[in-house]
Design a protein around this motif. Structure first.
Motif: not given
Length: 105
Positions: A19-22, A70-83, A27-30, A10-17
């Motif tokens: 720049i504007a989408a990244k 909803m799992v533990g005390d973290a926000v878990w990013v499961l997947h990031a992709f271009q639709k 911002f939204q994850l923050d 998921a992190l690698d996929d997000l890094r490939n967005f």
């Protein structure tokens, strides 16, 4: 503030967005880390309870970040992709579902 964790690629996929989408994804994850809802999201009950999809629109297209807070005390990013289609492709749902299961084990 909740920690931000990434499952699988998921992190690698997000890094490939682009720049504007990244930047918008960051911002939204923050917002989620601080207990706020993203500005544009929908529940993804087909993946699991408490899983959401952040919808990002950029000049380069539509992008999605699937996460759960909803799992533990973290926000878990499961997947990031271009639709690329109107509906979320089944393969993206399956990837997120498998990663959601992995963090619950």
């Amino acid at each position: 503030m909740k920690r931000l964790l990434f499952e699988g690629r998921a992190l690698d996929d997000l890094r490939n967005f682009p720049i504007a989408a990244k930047r918008e994804a960051g911002f939204q994850l923050d917002r989620v880390q601080h207990g706020l809802d993203p500005k544009d999201w929908k529940p993804m009950k087909s993946i699991g309870s408490g899983v959401r999809e952040v919808r990002i629109r950029a000049n380069d297209g539509a992008f999605r970040v699937i996460y759960t807070a909803m799992v533990g005390d973290a926000v878990w990013v499961l997947h990031a992709f271009q639709k690329k289609t109107e509906r979320t492709e089944q393969r993206h749902i399956e990837i997120a579902r498998q990663r959601f299961k992995a963090i619950g084990d």
